[in-house]
Scaffold this motif. Sequence first.
Motif, PDB file in Angstrom:
ATOM      1  N   LYS A 247       0.858  -1.039  -0.052  1.00 50.05           N
ATOM      2  CA  LYS A 247      -0.138  -0.377  -0.052  1.00 50.05           C
ATOM      3  C   LYS A 247       0.951   1.171   0.181  1.00 50.05           C
ATOM      4  CE  LYS A 247      -0.871   0.695   4.825  1.00 50.05           C
ATOM      5  NZ  LYS A 247      -2.030   0.672   5.974  1.00 50.05           N
ATOM      6  N   LYS A 248       2.149   0.950   0.263  1.00 49.01           N
ATOM      7  CA  LYS A 248       3.160   2.284   0.024  1.00 49.01           C
ATOM      8  C   LYS A 248       3.204   2.620  -1.329  1.00 49.01           C
ATOM      9  CE  LYS A 248       3.973   2.596   4.540  1.00 49.01           C
ATOM     10  NZ  LYS A 248       3.332   1.435   5.084  1.00 49.01           N
ATOM     11  N   ILE A 249       3.239   1.852  -2.245  1.00 50.44           N
ATOM     12  CA  ILE A 249       3.448   2.055  -3.504  1.00 50.44           C
ATOM     13  C   ILE A 249       2.512   2.815  -4.317  1.00 50.44           C
ATOM     14  CG2 ILE A 249       3.832   0.947  -5.818  1.00 50.44           C
ATOM     15  CD1 ILE A 249       4.712  -1.699  -4.267  1.00 50.44           C
ATOM     16  N   PRO A 250       1.181   2.823  -4.204  1.00 46.47           N
ATOM     17  CA  PRO A 250       0.406   3.723  -4.706  1.00 46.47           C
ATOM     18  C   PRO A 250       0.357   5.164  -3.920  1.00 46.47           C
ATOM     19  CG  PRO A 250      -0.769   1.612  -4.315  1.00 46.47           C
ATOM     20  CD  PRO A 250       0.320   1.570  -3.712  1.00 46.47           C
ATOM     21  N   LYS A 251       0.619   5.154  -3.011  1.00 44.00           N
ATOM     22  CA  LYS A 251       0.731   6.591  -2.192  1.00 44.00           C
ATOM     23  C   LYS A 251       2.186   7.117  -2.609  1.00 44.00           C
ATOM     24  CE  LYS A 251      -0.062   5.036   2.112  1.00 44.00           C
ATOM     25  NZ  LYS A 251      -0.177   5.176   3.639  1.00 44.00           N
ATOM     26  N   TYR A 252       3.145   6.351  -2.953  1.00 45.01           N
ATOM     27  CA  TYR A 252       4.258   6.743  -3.547  1.00 45.01           C
ATOM     28  C   TYR A 252       4.267   7.371  -4.693  1.00 45.01           C
ATOM     29  CZ  TYR A 252       9.365   7.194  -4.761  1.00 45.01           C
ATOM     30  OH  TYR A 252      10.533   7.519  -5.310  1.00 45.01           O
ATOM     31  N   LEU A 253       3.734   6.762  -5.676  1.00 41.78           N
ATOM     32  CA  LEU A 253       3.396   7.012  -7.174  1.00 41.78           C
ATOM     33  C   LEU A 253       2.462   8.034  -7.343  1.00 41.78           C
ATOM     34  CD1 LEU A 253       3.473   3.431  -8.787  1.00 41.78           C
ATOM     35  CD2 LEU A 253       5.476   5.112  -8.624  1.00 41.78           C
ATOM     36  N   PHE A 254       1.270   8.133  -6.724  1.00 42.81           N
ATOM     37  CA  PHE A 254       0.221   9.032  -6.842  1.00 42.81           C
ATOM     38  C   PHE A 254      -0.119   9.805  -5.625  1.00 42.81           C
ATOM     39  CE2 PHE A 254      -0.593   5.095  -9.272  1.00 42.81           C
ATOM     40  CZ  PHE A 254      -0.443   5.605 -10.618  1.00 42.81           C
ATOM     41  N   SER A 255       0.343  10.959  -5.487  1.00 43.24           N
ATOM     42  CA  SER A 255       0.113  11.806  -4.224  1.00 43.24           C
ATOM     43  C   SER A 255      -1.313  12.000  -3.802  1.00 43.24           C
ATOM     44  CB  SER A 255       0.646  13.271  -4.536  1.00 43.24           C
ATOM     45  OG  SER A 255       0.095  13.986  -5.796  1.00 43.24           O
ATOM     46  N   ILE A 257      -3.417   9.800  -3.533  1.00 40.46           N
ATOM     47  CA  ILE A 257      -3.830   8.410  -2.924  1.00 40.46           C
ATOM     48  C   ILE A 257      -3.320   8.474  -1.421  1.00 40.46           C
ATOM     49  CG2 ILE A 257      -3.938   5.737  -2.666  1.00 40.46           C
ATOM     50  CD1 ILE A 257      -4.173   6.109  -5.787  1.00 40.46           C
ATOM     51  N   HIS A 258      -4.645   8.163  -0.671  1.00 36.77           N
ATOM     52  CA  HIS A 258      -4.283   8.219   1.031  1.00 36.77           C
ATOM     53  C   HIS A 258      -4.966   6.975   1.531  1.00 36.77           C
ATOM     54  CE1 HIS A 258      -2.608  12.260   0.582  1.00 36.77           C
ATOM     55  NE2 HIS A 258      -3.776  12.695  -0.187  1.00 36.77           N
ATOM     56  N   ASN A 259      -4.890   6.596   2.655  1.00 33.93           N
ATOM     57  CA  ASN A 259      -5.395   5.511   3.444  1.00 33.93           C
ATOM     58  C   ASN A 259      -7.062   6.055   3.441  1.00 33.93           C
ATOM     59  OD1 ASN A 259      -3.062   4.464   4.111  1.00 33.93           O
ATOM     60  ND2 ASN A 259      -3.065   4.965   6.044  1.00 33.93           N
ATOM     61  N   GLY A 260      -7.609   4.915   2.749  1.00 34.81           N
ATOM     62  CA  GLY A 260      -9.317   5.096   2.640  1.00 34.81           C
ATOM     63  C   GLY A 260      -9.696   3.846   1.718  1.00 34.81           C
ATOM     64  N   PRO A 261     -10.946   4.010   1.614  1.00 37.10           N
ATOM     65  CA  PRO A 261     -11.832   2.769   0.900  1.00 37.10           C
ATOM     66  C   PRO A 261     -10.987   2.413  -0.553  1.00 37.10           C
ATOM     67  CG  PRO A 261     -13.222   4.556   1.778  1.00 37.10           C
ATOM     68  CD  PRO A 261     -12.094   5.036   1.745  1.00 37.10           C
ATOM     69  N   LEU A 262     -10.632   3.568  -1.308  1.00 38.39           N
ATOM     70  CA  LEU A 262      -9.962   3.022  -2.371  1.00 38.39           C
ATOM     71  C   LEU A 262      -8.808   2.305  -2.198  1.00 38.39           C
ATOM     72  CD1 LEU A 262      -9.695   3.350  -5.330  1.00 38.39           C
ATOM     73  CD2 LEU A 262      -8.658   5.529  -5.171  1.00 38.39           C
ATOM     74  N   LEU A 263      -7.971   3.091  -1.704  1.00 39.03           N
ATOM     75  CA  LEU A 263      -6.560   2.199  -1.198  1.00 39.03           C
ATOM     76  C   LEU A 263      -6.894   0.633  -0.729  1.00 39.03           C
ATOM     77  CD1 LEU A 263      -3.557   2.267  -1.362  1.00 39.03           C
ATOM     78  CD2 LEU A 263      -3.433   3.207   0.823  1.00 39.03           C
ATOM     79  N   TYR A 264      -7.934   0.599   0.064  1.00 32.96           N
ATOM     80  CA  TYR A 264      -8.193  -0.712   1.040  1.00 32.96           C
ATOM     81  C   TYR A 264      -8.681  -1.825  -0.164  1.00 32.96           C
ATOM     82  CZ  TYR A 264     -10.746  -4.148   3.296  1.00 32.96           C
ATOM     83  OH  TYR A 264     -11.246  -5.104   4.347  1.00 32.96           O
ATOM     84  N   VAL A 265      -9.313  -1.207  -1.235  1.00 31.12           N
ATOM     85  CA  VAL A 265      -9.851  -2.184  -2.326  1.00 31.12           C
ATOM     86  C   VAL A 265      -8.633  -2.429  -3.119  1.00 31.12           C
ATOM     87  CG1 VAL A 265     -11.461  -2.249  -4.167  1.00 31.12           C
ATOM     88  CG2 VAL A 265     -12.223  -1.109  -2.029  1.00 31.12           C
TER      89      VAL A 265
END
Length: 294
Positions: A247-255, A257-265
């Motif tokens: 889950k660190k990867i999407p947050k690193y690539l896309f500013s 994206i944060h903890n929440g339903p989208l990242l969870y899914v």
Amino acid sequence: MQQYIILPIEGLAVPEFFIISAFLFFSQMRRSNNDPQVLFHFWHRLVLLYLFWTIVWSPIILMQKPYLHEGAGGILHFVLDFFFGNTFDASWFLGALIVGVPIVFGLSKILEERMVWILPFLVYIYLHYHTRLPAAWQVPYNFYNSFKDPILAFPGGLLWIAIGYHLSNEHIVNRIASIRNGYFWVALLIGLITYSVGIFPMYLLIVCVTLLFMAAYTWKLPTENLMTYKRLRAYSILFYVIHDSFKKIPKYLFSNIHNGPLLYVITLIVCWLSSEFIIRMRNVRGFHWLKYAY
């Protein structure tokens, strides 16, 4: 909702993993009359699992731990992190088992069985109340905390491992099995409600985690398809070692994206796809090394 439902339930997860892991290990130890080979096999398998995923997540580890670029001193620091802290995200659980299980096993060899829980419980109390003690008594905590939060390391796992040890006692197992499953679920619900409103949370966490184990243990599940449970066991390991680092990867690539339903899914889907790939490929020629992934 988050404070009264999600966080209390979330807080049970890792302690429950400790209890289940310790229960299974010590149950096997008791059946083998404390054969040291059982401990060695457990330790060896866990270290290989930990090493495997440390290598997999090494690019992220190198970014998160700049001390690794400091030569021999950095390597020594990393070895200490491996056993007494963490390498990749959430891996402290593995290190805590590697160190904590032999400690509790050692206590069981030198103390009466009914006394094994006392030292781990005192450690648990110390970790949560150290700030109320004289400065000299805080030195061990501050020393450990200088490189890793001891609550997220083997000191924080000792009590849960000790509880798993005591629950593996045959007399306790039989006693638990004789009580109706529904009673445990009702007691757990009452405990969670009380815990969520902040009444004696440190002690009620112990009660709730133990009740959850008892409720799960006495839950009568279908036994026709054991392969389903083996698959779920593999999922539980793979999801754990994949989720927090991925889950660190999407947050690193896309500013955005944060903890929440989208990242969870997204994380859930990736964990499932990755787990399926590893499970299916481990028996393919040239990919047998994937057996070390879980």
